[in-house]
Design a protein around this motif. Sequence first.
Motif, PDB file in Angstrom:
ATOM      1  N   LEU A  78      61.879  27.212  11.480  1.00  0.00           N
ATOM      2  CA  LEU A  78      61.533  25.847  11.071  1.00  0.00           C
ATOM      3  C   LEU A  78      61.559  24.886  12.261  1.00  0.00           C
ATOM      4  O   LEU A  78      60.692  24.012  12.377  1.00  0.00           O
ATOM      5  CB  LEU A  78      62.492  25.366   9.976  1.00  0.00           C
ATOM      6  CG  LEU A  78      62.366  26.067   8.619  1.00  0.00           C
ATOM      7  CD1 LEU A  78      63.441  25.559   7.660  1.00  0.00           C
ATOM      8  CD2 LEU A  78      60.985  25.867   8.014  1.00  0.00           C
ATOM      9  N   VAL A  91      59.656  32.188   5.481  1.00  0.00           N
ATOM     10  CA  VAL A  91      60.417  30.985   5.825  1.00  0.00           C
ATOM     11  C   VAL A  91      59.580  29.731   5.564  1.00  0.00           C
ATOM     12  O   VAL A  91      60.044  28.770   4.940  1.00  0.00           O
ATOM     13  CB  VAL A  91      60.876  31.027   7.296  1.00  0.00           C
ATOM     14  CG1 VAL A  91      61.455  29.675   7.711  1.00  0.00           C
ATOM     15  CG2 VAL A  91      61.902  32.128   7.510  1.00  0.00           C
ATOM     16  N   THR A 127      58.174  37.577   8.081  1.00  0.00           N
ATOM     17  CA  THR A 127      59.379  36.737   8.124  1.00  0.00           C
ATOM     18  C   THR A 127      59.011  35.270   8.268  1.00  0.00           C
ATOM     19  O   THR A 127      59.531  34.403   7.547  1.00  0.00           O
ATOM     20  CB  THR A 127      60.289  37.161   9.293  1.00  0.00           C
ATOM     21  OG1 THR A 127      60.739  38.498   9.075  1.00  0.00           O
ATOM     22  CG2 THR A 127      61.488  36.228   9.422  1.00  0.00           C
ATOM     23  N   THR A 147      66.099  31.295   9.757  1.00  0.00           N
ATOM     24  CA  THR A 147      65.347  30.262   9.039  1.00  0.00           C
ATOM     25  C   THR A 147      65.268  28.995   9.870  1.00  0.00           C
ATOM     26  O   THR A 147      64.192  28.399  10.029  1.00  0.00           O
ATOM     27  CB  THR A 147      66.008  29.959   7.674  1.00  0.00           C
ATOM     28  OG1 THR A 147      66.036  31.146   6.892  1.00  0.00           O
ATOM     29  CG2 THR A 147      65.252  28.867   6.940  1.00  0.00           C
ATOM     30  N   LYS A 148      66.418  28.584  10.412  1.00  0.00           N
ATOM     31  CA  LYS A 148      66.452  27.374  11.240  1.00  0.00           C
ATOM     32  C   LYS A 148      65.605  27.535  12.498  1.00  0.00           C
ATOM     33  O   LYS A 148      64.888  26.604  12.914  1.00  0.00           O
ATOM     34  CB  LYS A 148      67.895  27.057  11.632  1.00  0.00           C
ATOM     35  CG  LYS A 148      68.054  25.731  12.385  1.00  0.00           C
ATOM     36  CD  LYS A 148      69.525  25.435  12.650  1.00  0.00           C
ATOM     37  CE  LYS A 148      69.713  24.048  13.269  1.00  0.00           C
ATOM     38  NZ  LYS A 148      68.945  23.847  14.500  1.00  0.00           N
ATOM     39  N   ILE A 163      66.728  36.171   4.233  1.00  0.00           N
ATOM     40  CA  ILE A 163      66.571  35.885   5.664  1.00  0.00           C
ATOM     41  C   ILE A 163      67.725  34.964   6.074  1.00  0.00           C
ATOM     42  O   ILE A 163      68.022  33.987   5.375  1.00  0.00           O
ATOM     43  CB  ILE A 163      65.208  35.224   5.944  1.00  0.00           C
ATOM     44  CG1 ILE A 163      64.080  36.187   5.553  1.00  0.00           C
ATOM     45  CG2 ILE A 163      65.078  34.818   7.408  1.00  0.00           C
ATOM     46  CD1 ILE A 163      62.700  35.573   5.550  1.00  0.00           C
ATOM     47  N   SER A 164      68.350  35.254   7.182  1.00  0.00           N
ATOM     48  CA  SER A 164      69.552  34.530   7.594  1.00  0.00           C
ATOM     49  C   SER A 164      69.273  33.045   7.831  1.00  0.00           C
ATOM     50  O   SER A 164      68.140  32.651   8.138  1.00  0.00           O
ATOM     51  CB  SER A 164      70.132  35.135   8.882  1.00  0.00           C
ATOM     52  OG  SER A 164      69.261  34.864   9.972  1.00  0.00           O
ATOM     53  N   LYS A 165      70.313  32.236   7.685  1.00  0.00           N
ATOM     54  CA  LYS A 165      70.181  30.805   7.930  1.00  0.00           C
ATOM     55  C   LYS A 165      69.793  30.534   9.380  1.00  0.00           C
ATOM     56  O   LYS A 165      69.040  29.598   9.673  1.00  0.00           O
ATOM     57  CB  LYS A 165      71.496  30.098   7.604  1.00  0.00           C
ATOM     58  CG  LYS A 165      71.841  30.079   6.118  1.00  0.00           C
ATOM     59  CD  LYS A 165      73.145  29.340   5.867  1.00  0.00           C
ATOM     60  CE  LYS A 165      73.483  29.309   4.373  1.00  0.00           C
ATOM     61  NZ  LYS A 165      74.778  28.614   4.119  1.00  0.00           N
ATOM     62  N   ALA A 169      62.941  31.980   2.144  1.00  0.00           N
ATOM     63  CA  ALA A 169      63.921  32.621   3.036  1.00  0.00           C
ATOM     64  C   ALA A 169      65.140  33.127   2.273  1.00  0.00           C
ATOM     65  O   ALA A 169      65.585  34.273   2.468  1.00  0.00           O
ATOM     66  CB  ALA A 169      64.344  31.640   4.126  1.00  0.00           C
ATOM     67  N   LYS A 170      65.697  32.306   1.409  1.00  0.00           N
ATOM     68  CA  LYS A 170      66.884  32.689   0.649  1.00  0.00           C
ATOM     69  C   LYS A 170      66.576  33.847  -0.282  1.00  0.00           C
ATOM     70  O   LYS A 170      67.358  34.815  -0.383  1.00  0.00           O
ATOM     71  CB  LYS A 170      67.401  31.489  -0.145  1.00  0.00           C
ATOM     72  CG  LYS A 170      68.735  31.725  -0.826  1.00  0.00           C
ATOM     73  CD  LYS A 170      69.266  30.448  -1.468  1.00  0.00           C
ATOM     74  CE  LYS A 170      70.629  30.695  -2.116  1.00  0.00           C
ATOM     75  NZ  LYS A 170      71.149  29.448  -2.757  1.00  0.00           N
TER      76      LYS A 170
END
Length: 344
Positions: free
Chosen positions: A44, A25, A21, A40-41, A35-37, A30-31
Amino acid sequence: MKKKPVSIRNIADELKVSVTTVSFVLNGKAKEKHISKEMTKKVLDYAKLINYRPNQIAQSLRTGKSKILVFMVEDISNNFFSKIARIFEDIAYDLGYKVIFCSNENDDEKSNELISVFKFRQVDGFVIVPSPGIKNTIENLIKDNIPVVLLDRFFEGLDCGSVVIDNEKASFDATLHLIHNQFKNIGFITIAPDHTQMQGRLSGYVKAVSENGLKPITLEIPYDEVYKGKGKEYIKRFLDKETGLDAVFFTTNYLAQIGLEVFKENKPSLINDLGIVSFDDNDMYKIYSPTITSVSQPLEEISNSLMEVLLPLLKKKDVMTEEAHKIMLKTELIIRESSLRKMR
């Protein structure tokens, strides 16, 4: 004790997610991998917090891409090449590539050695201003599936992408400009035409003077002699011999610089007496007295065209399947005081 670098596994352990995962990312997938926003956030933000830097060697081994390009020119200190290199560097950086710059000094042995070293380091692609005898080396790079684009000159019969200018027309137009301003004995000072760009410039000059009933007056200096600092000697002897010259066309900016130094050191009046044109513009030409007329190459357009040709090759799994894209661009003659009609 030296602090160990942070790895993807460290991030995964800290956030209690899988290594896969985190990898997706950080690699911008991710998209694609759904993978969920929020996740991802989270990844990052944490990577930024700990100043994570990917292991470039490991990344290169995993992806087969180094994200490094080589930009090899004749002489990186030359004003023309250094300006193009600087523009190209910004374009490459915005696309995620870093650029290594080097000079081959128009020497085949050095060219081959540098290409061999960078090929071993698995760079992603090359932009090359080729020395005269490396046609087979370029051909082998292409056969080895390595993207290559030639700059400024090309090899006849080689199916390789290139970005050049229309040297013959540029030289023809500049010579015609001098003729229209009543110059009749135009000296043409050039590097010995081992390359297509110099062949084109010589051809354009000869065509212009011949079509107007004038005689070609040429000086061809071997590049090695200029590189060894002997250009002044050649130009001085030429001027001593060709006493009837009323204009001079220099085919490179460094030849123009050498020629102007010869004028100043031996007969300063020549800079005002002769019509003068230089190939390649230079910021200094605007403040000389007189200001110097020049053939200006489109630096921004050249740099963008290089990436236009190179980028599709970088994305191809097999560069041999991509038809060689060859771009020829136009120049602009910037007319200044040095080429205007003289009051006799």
